[in-house]
Design a protein around this motif. Sequence first.
Motif, mmCIF file in Angstrom:
data_model
loop_
_atom_site.group_PDB
_atom_site.id
_atom_site.type_symbol
_atom_site.label_atom_id
_atom_site.label_comp_id
_atom_site.label_asym_id
_atom_site.label_seq_id
_atom_site.Cartn_x
_atom_site.Cartn_y
_atom_site.Cartn_z
ATOM 1 N N LEU A 1 2.168 1.751 -3.508
ATOM 2 C CA LEU A 1 1.104 2.284 -4.370
ATOM 3 C C LEU A 1 0.872 3.770 -4.095
ATOM 4 O O LEU A 1 0.705 4.561 -5.022
ATOM 5 C CB LEU A 1 -0.191 1.502 -4.166
ATOM 6 C CG LEU A 1 -0.197 0.059 -4.649
ATOM 7 C CD1 LEU A 1 -1.453 -0.659 -4.168
ATOM 8 C CD2 LEU A 1 -0.076 -0.004 -6.163
ATOM 9 N N ASP B 1 -10.067 -1.540 1.384
ATOM 10 C CA ASP B 1 -10.981 -1.012 0.364
ATOM 11 C C ASP B 1 -10.913 0.513 0.286
ATOM 12 O O ASP B 1 -10.862 1.079 -0.803
ATOM 13 C CB ASP B 1 -12.418 -1.452 0.648
ATOM 14 C CG ASP B 1 -12.637 -2.941 0.436
ATOM 15 O OD1 ASP B 1 -11.773 -3.599 -0.185
ATOM 16 O OD2 ASP B 1 -13.673 -3.448 0.910
ATOM 17 N N GLU C 1 -7.487 1.591 -1.257
ATOM 18 C CA GLU C 1 -7.455 1.369 -2.703
ATOM 19 C C GLU C 1 -8.348 2.359 -3.443
ATOM 20 O O GLU C 1 -7.986 2.848 -4.513
ATOM 21 C CB GLU C 1 -7.854 -0.064 -3.021
ATOM 22 C CG GLU C 1 -6.796 -1.067 -2.622
ATOM 23 C CD GLU C 1 -7.194 -2.508 -2.877
ATOM 24 O OE1 GLU C 1 -8.412 -2.799 -2.946
ATOM 25 O OE2 GLU C 1 -6.288 -3.334 -2.990
ATOM 26 N N LYS D 1 -7.376 5.509 -6.551
ATOM 27 C CA LYS D 1 -7.903 5.490 -7.931
ATOM 28 C C LYS D 1 -7.995 6.878 -8.493
ATOM 29 O O LYS D 1 -8.054 7.865 -7.894
ATOM 30 C CB LYS D 1 -9.274 4.823 -7.971
ATOM 31 C CG LYS D 1 -9.163 3.346 -7.760
ATOM 32 C CD LYS D 1 -10.505 2.700 -7.930
ATOM 33 C CE LYS D 1 -10.331 1.200 -7.743
ATOM 34 N NZ LYS D 1 -11.555 0.493 -7.845
ATOM 35 N N MET E 1 0.825 -1.200 0.000
ATOM 36 C CA MET E 1 0.000 0.000 0.000
ATOM 37 C C MET E 1 0.862 1.255 0.000
ATOM 38 O O MET E 1 0.556 2.232 -0.678
ATOM 39 C CB MET E 1 -0.938 0.010 1.210
ATOM 40 C CG MET E 1 -1.979 -1.080 1.155
ATOM 41 S SD MET E 1 -3.017 -0.939 -0.324
ATOM 42 C CE MET E 1 -4.314 -2.046 0.109
#
Length: 73
Positions: free
Chosen positions: A28, A66, A69, A73, A25
């Motif tokens: 990312l 969730d 993520e 986006k 994470m």
Amino acid sequence: MTAATCSRCSGTGLEPDDVAIGRRMRDLRLAKGLSLRGMATLLELSASYISDLETGRRQWGKRNVDRYEQALK
């Protein structure tokens, strides 16, 4: 009566590796150019809480994964 599915392992019986999830994470987040504080602002959480998640000091629940993520986006 039906048994509830475990929210930590999704019924697999295997515990997730919170340190590995946190590293992924973090990678990312950094790839998106977001600072720790920037992510905390997006998620409406404290930067220390995000840091604890990313370093494995706190457990990742499905809800946090969730939300994290979705914010990326």
